[in-house]
Design a protein around this motif. Structure first.
Motif, PDB file in Angstrom:
ATOM      1  N   ASP A 137       0.759  -1.153  -0.093  1.00 13.93           N
ATOM      2  CA  ASP A 137      -0.064   0.209  -0.087  1.00 13.93           C
ATOM      3  C   ASP A 137       0.949   1.253  -0.063  1.00 13.93           C
ATOM      4  N   PRO A 138       0.221   2.389  -0.551  1.00 14.53           N
ATOM      5  CA  PRO A 138       1.202   3.557  -0.715  1.00 14.53           C
ATOM      6  C   PRO A 138       1.849   4.019   0.551  1.00 14.53           C
ATOM      7  N   ARG A 139       0.959   3.972   1.763  1.00 10.83           N
ATOM      8  CA  ARG A 139       1.589   4.458   2.958  1.00 10.83           C
ATOM      9  C   ARG A 139       2.745   3.644   3.356  1.00 10.83           C
ATOM     10  N   THR A 140       2.818   2.295   3.119  1.00  6.73           N
ATOM     11  CA  THR A 140       3.706   1.831   3.658  1.00  6.73           C
ATOM     12  C   THR A 140       4.870   1.637   2.890  1.00  6.73           C
ATOM     13  N   SER A 141       4.699   2.032   1.647  1.00  5.71           N
ATOM     14  CA  SER A 141       5.668   2.111   0.619  1.00  5.71           C
ATOM     15  C   SER A 141       6.453   3.434   0.976  1.00  5.71           C
ATOM     16  N   TYR A 145      10.426   3.817   1.875  1.00  6.30           N
ATOM     17  CA  TYR A 145      11.601   4.438   1.234  1.00  6.30           C
ATOM     18  C   TYR A 145      12.028   5.704   2.083  1.00  6.30           C
ATOM     19  N   SER A 146      11.361   6.069   2.932  1.00  6.98           N
ATOM     20  CA  SER A 146      11.595   7.310   3.748  1.00  6.98           C
ATOM     21  C   SER A 146      12.524   6.823   5.077  1.00  6.98           C
ATOM     22  N   CYS A 147      12.482   5.630   5.333  1.00 10.88           N
ATOM     23  CA  CYS A 147      13.282   5.182   6.475  1.00 10.88           C
ATOM     24  C   CYS A 147      14.682   5.139   6.253  1.00 10.88           C
ATOM     25  N   LYS A 148      15.550   5.846   7.024  1.00 17.04           N
ATOM     26  CA  LYS A 148      16.948   6.287   7.069  1.00 17.04           C
ATOM     27  C   LYS A 148      17.747   5.397   7.545  1.00 17.04           C
ATOM     28  N   ALA A 149      17.696   3.920   7.109  1.00 12.33           N
ATOM     29  CA  ALA A 149      18.366   2.621   7.443  1.00 12.33           C
ATOM     30  C   ALA A 149      19.160   2.230   6.505  1.00 12.33           C
ATOM     31  N   ASN A 150      20.039   1.306   6.952  1.00 15.30           N
ATOM     32  CA  ASN A 150      20.590   0.670   5.993  1.00 15.30           C
ATOM     33  C   ASN A 150      19.657  -0.472   5.005  1.00 15.30           C
ATOM     34  N   GLY A 151      19.805  -0.261   3.771  1.00 23.34           N
ATOM     35  CA  GLY A 151      19.174  -0.781   2.864  1.00 23.34           C
ATOM     36  C   GLY A 151      18.687  -2.469   2.989  1.00 23.34           C
ATOM     37  N   ASP A 152      19.845  -3.166   3.356  1.00 19.37           N
ATOM     38  CA  ASP A 152      19.682  -4.620   3.447  1.00 19.37           C
ATOM     39  C   ASP A 152      18.733  -4.961   4.817  1.00 19.37           C
ATOM     40  N   GLU A 153      18.898  -4.114   5.839  1.00 25.08           N
ATOM     41  CA  GLU A 153      18.229  -4.253   7.029  1.00 25.08           C
ATOM     42  C   GLU A 153      17.012  -3.759   6.967  1.00 25.08           C
ATOM     43  N   ARG A 154      16.641  -2.801   6.323  1.00 26.61           N
ATOM     44  CA  ARG A 154      15.229  -2.267   5.991  1.00 26.61           C
ATOM     45  C   ARG A 154      14.488  -3.048   5.347  1.00 26.61           C
ATOM     46  N   LEU A 155      14.926  -3.783   4.390  1.00 24.57           N
ATOM     47  CA  LEU A 155      14.222  -4.817   3.453  1.00 24.57           C
ATOM     48  C   LEU A 155      14.007  -5.974   4.114  1.00 24.57           C
ATOM     49  N   SER A 156      15.126  -6.268   5.142  1.00 23.85           N
ATOM     50  CA  SER A 156      14.933  -7.579   5.801  1.00 23.85           C
ATOM     51  C   SER A 156      13.613  -7.500   6.802  1.00 23.85           C
ATOM     52  N   LEU A 157      13.724  -6.135   7.417  1.00 26.20           N
ATOM     53  CA  LEU A 157      12.649  -5.855   8.148  1.00 26.20           C
ATOM     54  C   LEU A 157      11.248  -6.014   7.645  1.00 26.20           C
ATOM     55  N   ALA A 195      29.331   3.166  15.239  1.00 28.62           N
ATOM     56  CA  ALA A 195      28.246   2.938  16.265  1.00 28.62           C
ATOM     57  C   ALA A 195      27.120   4.048  16.376  1.00 28.62           C
ATOM     58  N   TYR A 196      27.258   5.267  16.325  1.00 24.96           N
ATOM     59  CA  TYR A 196      26.302   6.253  16.267  1.00 24.96           C
ATOM     60  C   TYR A 196      25.554   6.251  15.211  1.00 24.96           C
ATOM     61  N   SER A 197      26.057   6.152  13.924  1.00 21.89           N
ATOM     62  CA  SER A 197      25.194   5.853  12.889  1.00 21.89           C
ATOM     63  C   SER A 197      24.327   4.538  12.876  1.00 21.89           C
ATOM     64  N   VAL A 198      24.663   3.563  13.138  1.00 21.62           N
ATOM     65  CA  VAL A 198      24.144   2.513  13.426  1.00 21.62           C
ATOM     66  C   VAL A 198      22.791   2.568  14.515  1.00 21.62           C
ATOM     67  N   TYR A 199      23.290   3.420  15.617  1.00 18.59           N
ATOM     68  CA  TYR A 199      22.112   3.777  16.556  1.00 18.59           C
ATOM     69  C   TYR A 199      20.960   4.544  15.765  1.00 18.59           C
ATOM     70  N   LYS A 200      21.655   5.337  15.360  1.00 20.95           N
ATOM     71  CA  LYS A 200      20.364   6.254  14.404  1.00 20.95           C
ATOM     72  C   LYS A 200      19.513   5.612  13.554  1.00 20.95           C
ATOM     73  N   GLN A 201      20.270   4.624  12.899  1.00 21.54           N
ATOM     74  CA  GLN A 201      19.341   3.872  11.846  1.00 21.54           C
ATOM     75  C   GLN A 201      18.561   2.728  12.642  1.00 21.54           C
ATOM     76  N   ARG A 202      18.983   2.208  13.667  1.00 24.65           N
ATOM     77  CA  ARG A 202      17.943   1.350  14.543  1.00 24.65           C
ATOM     78  C   ARG A 202      16.979   2.208  15.114  1.00 24.65           C
ATOM     79  N   LEU A 205      14.438   2.126  12.233  1.00 26.59           N
ATOM     80  CA  LEU A 205      13.771   0.927  11.868  1.00 26.59           C
ATOM     81  C   LEU A 205      12.787   0.731  12.982  1.00 26.59           C
ATOM     82  N   GLN A 206      12.903   1.078  14.157  1.00 27.63           N
ATOM     83  CA  GLN A 206      11.957   1.109  15.161  1.00 27.63           C
ATOM     84  C   GLN A 206      10.787   1.924  14.768  1.00 27.63           C
ATOM     85  N   LYS A 207      11.050   3.018  14.197  1.00 29.96           N
ATOM     86  CA  LYS A 207       9.967   3.985  13.818  1.00 29.96           C
ATOM     87  C   LYS A 207       9.037   3.312  12.626  1.00 29.96           C
ATOM     88  N   PHE A 208       9.970   2.816  11.825  1.00 29.98           N
ATOM     89  CA  PHE A 208       9.455   2.268  10.679  1.00 29.98           C
ATOM     90  C   PHE A 208       8.098   0.964  10.923  1.00 29.98           C
TER      91      PHE A 208
END
Length: 281
Positions: A137-141, A145-157, A195-202, A205-208
């Protein structure tokens, strides 16, 4: 076993060279040009096939039956959203690497519970997934795409939020991890404290997960990053590493819960320290 037509979506800095190599085997109607645009949205928006597979960078597939085997499994098991498998890993010199989570995959089902402990079921070149983007659905999509996280981890989630992933124990591709030079992600990140970049990405992912699926990822995925930052300080006690650890601790939500979490895990930490010390001696 049904043979399926395969299409190619190519993203490269040198399109002319790729087209010369591939045009002898694939018609131009099956090739799409990214022309430097962001890989994920460009390709996902244009991929019209029932299944998606990935082979990027210097990685390559080694088993000619890989795609057929994974597609056949998904055809026979509609309860799974995707499949992955074990991979071989090598460095820029062709020497074998042991990468936990990639080279030691065993046959099992990867679920959201395992994602919390380890965010990737295997390396991207092993993945064959249902093309969920055809019906997303467009909202989830937009949230994806707006989730600022590592692409592989975002797709896996996204995938484990929609179903389970089946893991094969056979290795059917090779992951080349090059760190000595070039423009690969590993080369650019090598030696850096992320570490700080990974923290922000996590956090992203929580928000997504929360906004797209009303699912609360546990705070432990944040707490463990602070521990990783502490390890970097112990190993290399410089100002940059101290600042990164302090920034994570200062920004961390629910600090009291974080302290309790690490206190309860103290026996495990001590055991690990003793094991590492014995190995070093």
């Amino acid at each position: 076993m049904m043979r399926r037509q395969m299409g190619l979506l190519i993203l490269s800095a040198n399109m002319r060279q790729n087209i010369q190599i591939l045009s002898s085997r694939y018609t131009k109607q099956r090739i799409r040009y990214s022309q430097g645009k962001a890989a994920s949205k460009f390709n996902f928006d244009r991929a019209r096939g029932k299944y998606l597979a990935f082979c990027e960078g210097d990685d390559y597939w080694t088993d000619p039956g890989k795609l057929q085997k994974q597609v056949d499994f998904l055809e026979a098991h509609p309860e799974y959203i995707a499949t992955v498998h074990r991979v071989k890993a090598i460095d820029e010199h062709g020497e074998a690497l042991d990468i936990p989570g990639f080279t030691d995959v065993v046959e099992h089902v990867f679920t959201i519970d395992e994602y919390v402990r380890r965010s990737l079921p295997s390396q991207l070149a092993s993945l064959v997934m249902r093309n969920v983007f055809l019906t997303l659905d467009p909202r989830t999509s937009d949230l994806f795409y707006s989730c600022k996280a590592n692409g592989d981890e975002r797709l896996s989630l996204l995938l484990v939020m929609m179903g389970d992933i089946y893991c094969f124990s056979e290795d059917m591709s090779v992951y080349r991890r090059i760190v000595s030079g070039g423009t690969s992600w590993n080369a650019r990140m090598y030696g850096k404290n992320r570490a700080y970049s990974v923290y922000k990405q996590r956090l992203a992912l929580q928000k997504f997960a929360d906004e797209a699926f009303d699912f609360k990822l546990p705070q432990s995925i944040l707490y463990n990053i602070l521990l990783s930052a502490l390890v970097k300080v112990v190993r290399n006690p410089n100002l940059t590493n101290f600042k990164i650890m302090f920034d994570i601790a200062w920004d961390m939500p629910n600090k009291c819960s974080m302290v309790v979490y690490h206190l309860t895990r103290t026996p495990y930490y001590l055991k690990r320290i003793i094991t590492i010390a014995r190995q070093a001696s």
